[in-house]
Enzyme design. Structure first.
Site: not given
Ligand code: CAA
Length: 380
Positions: A128, A156, A240, A242, A268, A340, A363, A367
């Site tokens: 949430p 979700w 990545d 997904g 049409r 329409g 996913e 933004e």
């Molecule tokens: N692969 C491997 N490691 C990764 C990575 C990746 N793609 N991305 C980040 N990391 C690692 C970084 O290297 C970093 O490691 P170190 O500290 O060792 O260098 C660590 O993770 C933290 O990375 P960031 O500083 O980039 O992380 P952040 O907190 O600034 O935020 C973000 C990253 C991109 C904003 C992330 O929080 C994000 O992607 N948020 C969105 C979440 C999301 O997509 N949710 C969807 C839910 S699933 C869904 O929707 C399913 C459904 O219903 C179908």
């Protein structure tokens, strides 16, 4: 650079296209109206090997590559976007991390039956108060001997109402921020797990999603996916892959809208001629077709990089960002071409428009994709 599909990829495309035209397209409108989960279609897709497309055959999958997965996702989503997301969550959010981070014992129990489509998986990251800020988790896992005790909630969760198991993200050490997150494989019939009723949504209404609650759920250490503290990287690298699936879903939805608008424009008539003879309509069709091709190239590039084992976070985000926003534009134009009738439930244009909208949100919102892309650009 090759733009032709391999023989196997062409075969996969043709199989999925034919299956979608026969089993999905004729039913998708009714499933949407009735919010009906397509159990029978999912079973048929399992028989076709579509629930574990990129999982090696030894673990129950079809042993294809990720480009093949993207091609299949486009075709299935062209027939029914809800069925597309059911398939994408099982393939890329559930099977992919178990394949990548699981032990052989975990793969035996938590991968093979899921890749064969006998069971369905889901992915529990969102809470949430932790959506875009995925590290702000509140669900905790406390170690007690050779078990962890998990308490918290997720929301979700796509496939949540139907799934047998979940890749679940928890906090094991709050003081460590994103390095205190740990992933687990949890059976959803374990004592202490409850499911809320399915969510009511704008689109993809035939796919189920719901909140899940975990009340002191005991999970053996053997069900930890990866090491303690590795959960955030498991989640991000899973997304990545997904995001390629969702980009392909957006592509499939847009293609359905475009193909239907093209056919309608030839039938049409206004001002004594088919509307396809009006330049205003021709220009819309030209833009739609161009954007579809551009999105497909981005999707296939990201998938090819994943197949090559190269880090592809920015390319996946570019594919998802462009394909989802393209899908919004294309489905919008498809309604415009239908006039329409596009606004009425007599045609599928309005469903495609509703279905496309979520691809800009789940996913990772558009933004979030821009953050991932710009982070990669600035790191240089
Ligand atoms: N692969 C491997 N490691 C990764 C990575 C990746 N793609 N991305 C980040 N990391 C690692 C970084 O290297 C970093 O490691 P170190 O500290 O060792 O260098 C660590 O993770 C933290 O990375 P960031 O500083 O980039 O992380 P952040 O907190 O600034 O935020 C973000 C990253 C991109 C904003 C992330 O929080 C994000 O992607 N948020 C969105 C979440 C999301 O997509 N949710 C969807 C839910 S699933 C869904 O929707 C399913 C459904 O219903 C179908």
């Amino acid at each position: 650079m090759r733009f032709e599909l391999s023989d196997i990829q062409q075969m996969l495309r043709d199989t999925c296209r034919e299956f979608a035209a026969r089993e999905l397209t004729p039913n998708a409108r009714r499933w949407d109206e009735e919010h009906h989960f397509p159990t029978e279609a999912v079973k048929q897709m399992a028989e076709l090997g579509l629930l574990g497309i990129a999982v090696p055959e030894e673990w129950g999958g079809a042993g294809a590559d990720y480009v093949g997965y993207a091609i299949a996702m486009e075709e299935i989503s062209r027939g029914c976007a809800s069925t597309g997301v059911i398939m994408s969550v099982n393939n890329s959010l559930y099977c992919d991390p178990v394949m990548k981070f699981g032990t052989d014992a975990q793969k035996e129990r938590f991968l093979a039956p899921y890749a064969r489509g006998e069971k369905l998986g889901c992915f529990g990251l969102t809470e949430p108060e932790a959506g875009s800020d995925a590290a702000a988790q509140k669900t905790v896992a406390v170690r007690e001997g050779d078990e962890y005790v998990i308490t918290g909630s997720k929301n979700w969760i796509t496939n949540g109402p139907q799934a047998d198991a979940i890749v679940l993200f928890t906090i094991t050490d709050r003081s460590k921020g994103n390095k205190g997150i740990t992933a687990f494989l949890v059976d959803l019939d374990a004592p202490g797990v409850t499911r809320a009723p399915p969510d009511r949504k704008l689109g993809i209404t035939a796919s189920g999603s719901c909140s899940l609650f975990f009340d002191q759920v005991r999970v053996p250490v053997a069900q930890r996916l990866g090491n303690e503290g590795d959960g955030f990287k498991v989640a991000m690298s899973t997304l990545d892959g997904g995001r390629i699936g969702i980009a392909a879903q957006a592509l499939g939805i847009a293609r359905a809208a475009y193909e239907e608008a093209l056919a309608y424009s030839k039938e049409r008539k206004t001002f004594d001629r088919p509307i396809a003879n009006h330049q205003a309509i021709q220009f819309m069709l030209a833009d739609m077709a161009t954007e579809l091709d551009a999105a497909r190239l981005l999707v296939h590039r990201a998938a090819a990089l994943k197949d090559a084992g190269v880090r592809h976070s920015a390319e996946s985000s570019m594919a998802k960002l462009y394909a989802s926003e393209m899908s919004h534009r294309v489905t919008h134009k498809a309604i415009q071409i239908h006039g329409g009738y596009g606004y009425s439930k007599e045609f599928d244009a309005e469903r495609h428009y509703r279905d496309a909208r979520i691809t800009e949100i789940y996913e990772g919102t558009s933004e979030i994709q821009r953050i991932v892309i710009s982070n990669a650009l600035l790191k240089g």
